[in-house]
Scaffold this active site. Structure first.
Site, short mmCIF file in Angstrom:
data_model
loop_
_atom_site.label_atom_id
_atom_site.label_comp_id
_atom_site.label_asym_id
_atom_site.label_seq_id
_atom_site.Cartn_x
_atom_site.Cartn_y
_atom_site.Cartn_z
N SER A 165 18.81 -17.00 81.42
CA SER A 165 18.59 -17.55 82.76
C SER A 165 17.69 -18.77 82.65
O SER A 165 17.08 -19.03 81.61
CB SER A 165 17.91 -16.48 83.63
OG SER A 165 17.33 -17.02 84.79
N TYR A 178 12.13 -10.45 87.28
CA TYR A 178 13.34 -11.03 86.68
C TYR A 178 12.96 -12.05 85.62
O TYR A 178 13.59 -12.12 84.55
CB TYR A 178 14.17 -11.66 87.79
CG TYR A 178 15.55 -12.10 87.36
CD1 TYR A 178 16.55 -11.17 87.10
CD2 TYR A 178 15.86 -13.45 87.25
CE1 TYR A 178 17.82 -11.57 86.72
CE2 TYR A 178 17.14 -13.86 86.87
CZ TYR A 178 18.10 -12.92 86.62
OH TYR A 178 19.37 -13.32 86.24
#
Length: 281
Positions: A165, A178
């Site tokens: 990510s 996250y």
């Protein structure tokens, strides 16, 4: 060992019911690779399976929580029986939870109280949900690599692609859990690549920039256009738009090809429209 014949190979895709990984699964099947779809929502998996079969591909759906080692091992036994030994693993299961996401970008006195559904600071997040985000993203990747990597090690060939990510490179506001998880994915990708190199297993990661899915649409779009967060992302993305799931496929196809990418391991490749290249100034 060089292997450019992708036919009769078996790919396992976790998180295969999601927007990005379902596209990757379909693209694998279009190359005559047999695909095992793993996820928690069987209805979503079956939809992808039916799409693959309608196009003449081979796929099976297996419901499993990738953070549960026993469930992943049970899935591995079934997949080996139905399709054969996994030689391509796409670790895409993960995601976030609203109760682990702050609604503010920096500390406010209000968060020292209990908070509410509409207001969440760091100090009134649900720590159990926070922990679960880290577990499913990080341990889900570790456990799947542990289970399916064993057969790859026995056969001395294989390719693992983790899904990283923008959070793997820098912390983004609001999504601390996250971010911790995806930063860990980048580090684990490098560690596992070095560890498994003697077994002729290549391990890399794809780091998508900002792509829309069911969850992110609610955060980044409004009926009138972009939310403030969505507009901020677009402003910091030189290409001026969100990514499309199909735009991950070229990188995936390169990484799974033992001839084209046979000397590529331990990389984290951003596909982000230039987001990381832009300082915003």
């Amino acid at each position: 060992m060089v292997n450019i014949n992708l036919q009769n190979r078996v790919a396992v895709v976790t998180g295969a019911g999601g927007t990005l990984c379902s596209e990757m699964a379909r693209a694998l099947a279009q190359q005559e690779i047999k695909v095992a779809l793993i996820g928690r929502d069987m209805n979503k998996l079956v939809q992808v399976e039916e799409q693959i079969k309608a196009e003449g591909g081979t796929a099976i759906s297996v419901s499993a929580d990738v953070s549960d080692q026993q469930k992943v091992e049970e899935a591995q036994v079934l997949i080996k029986k139905e399709l054969g030994i996994c030689s391509i693993l796409i670790n895409g299961a993960g995601g976030n939870q609203p109760d682990a996401i702050t609604t503010i970008n920096e500390f406010e006195e209000q968060e020292l109280d209990d908070g509410s559904a509409d207001f969440r600071g760091f100090f009134n997040l649900d720590m159990e949900k926070f922990k679960s985000v880290i577990e499913v993203n990080t341990m889900g990747t570790v456990i799947s690599s542990f289970v399916f990597g064993k057969d790859m090690a026995r056969t001395k060939q294989g390719c693992i692609i983790n899904i990283a990510s923008m959070n793997s490179y820098r912390p983004l506001s609001r999504v601390a859990a996250y971010g911790i998880a995806k930063a860990g994915i980048a580090n684990f990708t490098q560690w596992l690549a070095a560890y498994l190199a003697p077994a002729n297993i290549r391990v890399n990661a794809i780091a998508p920039g900002f792509f829309l899915n069911e969850r992110s649409k609610k955060l980044l779009l409004t009926p009138e256009g972009y939310s403030s967060r969505g507009a901020n992302i677009i402003q910091h993305t030189p290409m001026g738009r969100f990514g499309e799931a199909t735009e991950l496929i070229g990188c995936m196809n390169w990484l799974i090809n033992d001839e084209a990418a046979g000397f590529v391991t331990g990389t984290v490749i951003p596909i982000d429209g230039g987001f990381l290249a832009s300082s915003g100034v």
